[in-house]
Design a protein around this motif. Structure first.
Motif, PDB file in Angstrom:
ATOM      1  N   ALA A  67       0.819  -1.213   0.000  1.00 25.73           N
ATOM      2  CA  ALA A  67       0.000   0.000   0.000  1.00 25.73           C
ATOM      3  C   ALA A  67       0.845   1.252   0.000  1.00 25.73           C
ATOM      4  O   ALA A  67       0.401   2.308  -0.404  1.00 25.73           O
ATOM      5  CB  ALA A  67      -0.926   0.006   1.219  1.00 25.73           C
ATOM      6  N   ASN A  68       2.103   1.140   0.471  1.00 21.51           N
ATOM      7  CA  ASN A  68       2.957   2.314   0.563  1.00 21.51           C
ATOM      8  C   ASN A  68       3.962   2.392  -0.576  1.00 21.51           C
ATOM      9  O   ASN A  68       4.822   3.258  -0.598  1.00 21.51           O
ATOM     10  CB  ASN A  68       3.722   2.300   1.890  1.00 21.51           C
ATOM     11  N   LEU A 111      -7.547  12.953   6.616  1.00 18.13           N
ATOM     12  CA  LEU A 111      -6.541  11.880   6.569  1.00 18.13           C
ATOM     13  C   LEU A 111      -6.936  10.860   5.505  1.00 18.13           C
ATOM     14  O   LEU A 111      -8.075  10.386   5.471  1.00 18.13           O
ATOM     15  CB  LEU A 111      -6.435  11.193   7.928  1.00 18.13           C
ATOM     16  N   TRP A 112      -5.945  10.531   4.668  1.00 27.42           N
ATOM     17  CA  TRP A 112      -6.136   9.536   3.620  1.00 27.42           C
ATOM     18  C   TRP A 112      -5.113   8.424   3.772  1.00 27.42           C
ATOM     19  O   TRP A 112      -4.011   8.639   4.280  1.00 27.42           O
ATOM     20  CB  TRP A 112      -5.966  10.165   2.225  1.00 27.42           C
ATOM     21  N   LEU A 113      -5.467   7.247   3.299  1.00 25.18           N
ATOM     22  CA  LEU A 113      -4.532   6.153   3.118  1.00 25.18           C
ATOM     23  C   LEU A 113      -4.389   5.875   1.624  1.00 25.18           C
ATOM     24  O   LEU A 113      -5.308   6.138   0.852  1.00 25.18           O
ATOM     25  CB  LEU A 113      -5.011   4.879   3.825  1.00 25.18           C
ATOM     26  N   LYS A 114      -3.239   5.376   1.229  1.00 28.49           N
ATOM     27  CA  LYS A 114      -2.925   4.985  -0.155  1.00 28.49           C
ATOM     28  C   LYS A 114      -2.798   6.184  -1.084  1.00 28.49           C
ATOM     29  O   LYS A 114      -2.897   6.035  -2.303  1.00 28.49           O
ATOM     30  CB  LYS A 114      -3.972   4.014  -0.705  1.00 28.49           C
ATOM     31  N   GLY A 115      -2.569   7.362  -0.541  1.00 33.09           N
ATOM     32  CA  GLY A 115      -2.358   8.526  -1.382  1.00 33.09           C
ATOM     33  C   GLY A 115      -3.511   9.505  -1.328  1.00 33.09           C
ATOM     34  O   GLY A 115      -4.488   9.322  -0.598  1.00 33.09           O
ATOM     35  N   PHE A 116      -3.378  10.564  -2.124  1.00 35.69           N
ATOM     36  CA  PHE A 116      -4.425  11.577  -2.202  1.00 35.69           C
ATOM     37  C   PHE A 116      -5.390  11.227  -3.340  1.00 35.69           C
ATOM     38  O   PHE A 116      -4.983  10.677  -4.368  1.00 35.69           O
ATOM     39  CB  PHE A 116      -3.807  12.956  -2.420  1.00 35.69           C
ATOM     40  N   PRO A 121      -6.948   7.005  -7.403  1.00 37.53           N
ATOM     41  CA  PRO A 121      -8.394   6.794  -7.242  1.00 37.53           C
ATOM     42  C   PRO A 121      -8.739   5.780  -6.161  1.00 37.53           C
ATOM     43  O   PRO A 121      -9.888   5.709  -5.726  1.00 37.53           O
ATOM     44  CB  PRO A 121      -8.830   6.292  -8.627  1.00 37.53           C
ATOM     45  N   ASN A 122      -7.746   5.015  -5.708  1.00 38.94           N
ATOM     46  CA  ASN A 122      -7.976   4.031  -4.646  1.00 38.94           C
ATOM     47  C   ASN A 122      -7.713   4.599  -3.250  1.00 38.94           C
ATOM     48  O   ASN A 122      -7.752   3.857  -2.267  1.00 38.94           O
ATOM     49  CB  ASN A 122      -7.097   2.797  -4.867  1.00 38.94           C
ATOM     50  N   ALA A 123      -7.418   5.896  -3.175  1.00 40.21           N
ATOM     51  CA  ALA A 123      -7.192   6.513  -1.869  1.00 40.21           C
ATOM     52  C   ALA A 123      -8.432   6.359  -0.998  1.00 40.21           C
ATOM     53  O   ALA A 123      -9.568   6.426  -1.477  1.00 40.21           O
ATOM     54  CB  ALA A 123      -6.835   7.990  -2.039  1.00 40.21           C
ATOM     55  N   LYS A 124      -8.186   6.172   0.295  1.00 35.60           N
ATOM     56  CA  LYS A 124      -9.298   5.930   1.225  1.00 35.60           C
ATOM     57  C   LYS A 124      -9.292   6.995   2.322  1.00 35.60           C
ATOM     58  O   LYS A 124      -8.301   7.158   3.031  1.00 35.60           O
ATOM     59  CB  LYS A 124      -9.146   4.548   1.847  1.00 35.60           C
TER      60      LYS A 124
END
Length: 217
Positions: A67-68, A111-116, A121-124
């Motif tokens: 994920a990172n 706060l987001w995970l997996k990017g902005f 588009p998969n940011a959470k």
């Protein structure tokens, strides 16, 4: 074949055999090959995944945090200790002071995970100061560990009205343990962060001053 030789060489060692199978599955994914024994039933696939997860948990397999991976930091400045940031909106007054340690501040954030989301588009979205009935800035005392270290290091470098996008490495966020069920261990954190207000300084006695001296950021 390579598949047969690997499995024969590791047949007496269960962990090594699992590693060999895991390696072959990765190889198949990359090259487009088919490894028919693992495709015979969904039960076998679930059993393999379960065993592989157990090996990862025990430290036998060390895998990258997918994920990172491939974080796009183009256009970001280097902050302290691995932080990355980009100024999205300048401060209201460039000559205004930045917060001091032990000073109250208010900030807006998401706060987001997996990017902005505009990049991935998969940011959470995990958390935000903006709710369904408006936005309530988050108040805390800067620089004393009330928030993650990535926030403390960032906010102390900002001015009122300034908005930044920051990329916080895991060791400046929630570390290997993560946070509840929402943030997995080892996660890189992506924040939209705006400093909206400086408040009063805390009253610092000898004990508090000693603590600040003994606990630098």
């Amino acid at each position: 074949t390579l598949c047969y030789q690997l499995l024969q060489l590791t047949s007496k060692d269960t962990k090594m055999k699992m590693f060999a199978v895991f390696f072959l599955m990765l190889l198949a994914n990359v090259s487009g090959l088919s490894i028919s024994p693992l495709e015979s039933s969904s039960v076998e696939r679930r059993a393999f995944v379960s065993k592989s997860a157990g090996l990862v948990a025990t430290g036998f397999l060390s895998l990258p945090n997918i994920a990172n991976a491939d974080i796009d930091t183009a256009g970001y400045e280097d902050g302290p200790r691995g932080l990355k940031y980009k100024v999205i909106k300048p401060p209201t007054d460039p000559d205004s002071p930045s917060p001091q340690r032990a000073q109250k501040v208010k900030a807006k954030y998401t706060l987001w995970l997996k990017g902005f989301p505009d990049v991935n588009p998969n940011a959470k979205k995990v958390d935000s100061s903006k709710g369904p009935f408006g936005e309530k800035p988050f108040e805390f005392i800067a620089g004393v560990g009330q928030v993650i270290k990535g926030w403390d290091l960032t906010v102390l470098d900002m001015k009122v009205g300034e908005e930044r996008r920051i990329i916080v490495p895991s060791d400046l966020g929630y570390g290997a343990r993560g946070a509840g069920g929402a943030i997995p261990g080892g996660s890189t954190l992506y924040f939209d962060l705006e400093l909206v207000e400086l408040g009063q300084m805390s009253q610092l006695g000898p004990e508090q001053l000693k603590w600040l001296e003994d606990n630098p950021l």
